[in-house]
Design an enzyme around this catalytic site. Structure first.
Site, short mmCIF file in Angstrom:
data_model
loop_
_atom_site.label_atom_id
_atom_site.label_comp_id
_atom_site.label_asym_id
_atom_site.label_seq_id
_atom_site.Cartn_x
_atom_site.Cartn_y
_atom_site.Cartn_z
N LYS A 173 0.84 -1.21 0.00
CA LYS A 173 0.00 0.00 0.00
C LYS A 173 0.87 1.25 0.00
O LYS A 173 1.51 1.59 1.00
CB LYS A 173 -0.93 0.04 1.22
CG LYS A 173 -2.08 1.02 0.94
CD LYS A 173 -2.74 1.59 2.16
CE LYS A 173 -2.08 2.80 2.69
NZ LYS A 173 -2.02 3.97 1.77
N GLU A 248 9.49 1.48 10.61
CA GLU A 248 10.53 2.49 10.35
C GLU A 248 9.85 3.83 10.45
O GLU A 248 9.02 4.17 9.60
CB GLU A 248 11.11 2.32 8.93
CG GLU A 248 11.75 0.97 8.66
CD GLU A 248 13.05 0.77 9.41
OE1 GLU A 248 13.59 1.76 9.95
OE2 GLU A 248 13.51 -0.37 9.47
N CYS A 282 13.58 10.93 6.52
CA CYS A 282 13.58 10.53 7.93
C CYS A 282 14.97 10.63 8.55
O CYS A 282 15.10 10.72 9.76
CB CYS A 282 13.04 9.11 8.07
SG CYS A 282 13.90 7.96 7.01
N GLU A 379 10.09 16.48 14.67
CA GLU A 379 10.44 16.25 13.26
C GLU A 379 9.65 17.22 12.40
O GLU A 379 8.42 17.23 12.43
CB GLU A 379 10.08 14.81 12.87
CG GLU A 379 10.47 14.48 11.44
CD GLU A 379 10.06 13.07 11.02
OE1 GLU A 379 8.90 12.68 11.28
OE2 GLU A 379 10.90 12.37 10.44
#
Ligand code: NAD
Length: 475
Positions: A173, A248, A282, A379
């Site tokens: 997906k 992750e 990331c 983040e």
């Protein structure tokens, strides 16, 4: 040729009656396609046919035959590399050169795991009794691979290739805004000889489909890359059936520069260590710690190198940074910048939009940030770096490790014992010394703490798509 349907059981299939996802070109802000969205019904049908494909042959295919299918997939990716790269640019806005690298990386990943199949085996173990004890590596069954929009093709390959190599079937997906290269991967893999049902691509919003992809009774593992928030939800849902997971997740990685380092080299490398992919990475090294004696010079050189970055049309071969992926993502980043200004931070360079309809934002360096500021702790996932000076190694490390994240980072020093001491102390799954590279196909990649669990890449990933069975044979 823009695919616009789901890729199920070896062919494209449309879905009527559900809202379609409009794809917007981030470089122009124009809608260029509409993609069908699956419902829970399609997820169920895909899981059943994946299970059948797994049971009826893929699982038991001779290793050499499975390897040759994966090598063929890599070859077909290479043959279609330019089309894949241009589709990637179209829906996520990354520079064409980067998209080409990403596609090449995807092909390499398939080659690596194709080669890994014949080297993936169990052990013989001396046990207390006589006889023989050995282990078998067995595939899990159906794996849901849920991937984000920042590296849509590469991350899909990171998950699909080792899962197939270990003998599993995969439901892939992609993020709803970046489905094109994942759909193409399904189509190309099938054309390369992968049996129908072994890789299916389900498009649509994660919020609707996610639960089904995680809790379906035929799904044995969920391999997820994305935000920490969604990762947490997947972990909770997976607990119901004790479904295996690998996650992750987000990051807030440090870039640590000691005064004894080749700090000029570090300053020249710093822009792409945080602004590559327009900061939507990331591993972006967005917290920069510079030892006081070289702090002023470092900031000046880092800013000068940043001002030279070519930001603009991703289809221009010279472009280094494209737009952000969406208007919403740019707004998130701008909110962080507004907050930083309110808190008294200094914008050393960047901070503004480009005069274009696309979702562009200049790469931005902040100084004067405090440990409690949001832009230092959270983040941002955009082109923003903050730089702070430090005097004391231990205090600096305490701040580095105060982050809930622990994905990546760099240490710059020419003192070998300091390099090893700091490397051991930083709580992250990936670290580089005098470099900003994070990803190697052959090496494990993943996070400590809230950056996730489990590993992509390397043989560690293939192990994660298998169970170990221990067998004892009496004397
Ligand atoms: P996201 O979490 O919003 O979405 C990731 C995927 O999850 C998408 O396919 C999305 O449709 C799906 N999803 C959304 N809600 C879901 C739900 N409830 N259940 C199941 N699936 C659901 O992340 P994003 O915005 O696409 O990507 C950005 C994030 O990904 C950042 O936090 C970034 O750090 C992280 N990321 C991590 C890595 C890594 O390797 N650690 C790599 C790339 C990106």
């Amino acid at each position: 040729m823009i695919p616009h349907q789901l890729f199920l059981d070896g062919r494209y299939i449309g879905v009527d009656g559900t809202p379609k996802t409009r794809l917007i070109n981030p470089a122009t802000a124009e809608v260029f396609a509409e993609i069908d969205s699956a419902t829970v019904k399609e997820v169920d049908a895909a899981a059943i046919s994946a299970h059948q494909a797994f049971e009826s042959g893929w699982r038991d295919l001779a290793p050499g035959k499975r390897a040759s299918v994966l090598f063929k997939i890599a070859a077909v990716i290479r043959e279609n590399a330019e089309e894949l790269a241009r589709l990637e640019v179209l829906h996520v806005g990354k520079p064409l050169a980067d998209a080409r690298d990403e596609v090449a990386l995807g092909a390499r990943v398939f080659e690596y795991y194709a080669g890994g199949i014949s080297r993936f085996y169990g052990q013989t173990i001396p046990v207390a009794r006589g006889g023989l004890d050995f282990t078998l590596r067995q595939p899990l069954g159906v794996v849901s691979a849920i991937v984000p929009w920042n590296f849509p093709f590469a991350i899909a390959c990171w998950k699909v290739a080792p899962a197939l190599a270990a003998g599993n079937a995969v439901l892939l997906k992609p993020a709803s805004i970046s489905p094109l290269t994942a759909l193409k991967l399904g189509e190309l893999a099938h054309a390369a000889g992968l049996p129908a049902g072994v890789l299916q691509v389900i498009t649509g919003p994660g919020g609707t489909l996610g639960d089904a992809l995680v809790t379906h009774p035929l799904v044995r593992k969920v391999s997820f890359t994305g935000s920490t928030e969604v990762g947490r939800r997947i972990m909770e849902l997976a607990a119901r059936n004790l479904t295996r997971i690998s996650l992750e997740l987000g990051g807030k990685s440090p870039n640590i520069i000691f005064a004894d380092a080749d700090w000029e080299k570090a300053a020249d490398a710093a822009p792409m260590s945080v602004f590559a992919n327009t900061g939507q990475d990331c591993c972006a090294r967005s917290r920069v710690y510079v030892e006081r004696p070289v702090y002023e010079q470092f900031v000046e050189r880092f800013a000068a190198a940043t001002r030279k970055l070519i930001v603009g049309d991703p289809l221009n071969e010279a472009t280094q940074l494209g737009p952000l992926v969406s208007s919403a993502q740019r707004q998130v980043v701008e909110d962080y910048l507004a907050d930083a200004r309110r808190c008294g931070s200094t914008v050393v360079c960047g901070g503004g939009r480009l005069p274009s309809a696309g979702f562009y934002l200049e790469p931005t360096i902040l100084t004067g940030v405090a440990p409690e500021h949001r832009c230092w702790r959270e983040e941002i996932f955009g082109p923003v770096a903050a730089v702070v000076p430090f005097d004391d190694e231990a205090a600096m490390l305490r701040d580095v490790n105060a982050s809930p994240y622990g994905l990546s980072g760099s240490v710059w020093t020419n003192n070998l014992s300091r390099a090893f001491r700091v490397t051991r102390a930083v709580q992250s799954g990936v670290l580089s010394i005098n470099s900003h590279s994070s990803v190697h196909v052959e090496a494990p990649f993943g996070g400590f703490k809230q950056s996730g669990l489990g590993r992509d890449l390397g043989m560690a990933a293939m192990e994660g798509y298998s169970e170990v069975k221990n067998v004892y044979v009496a004397e």
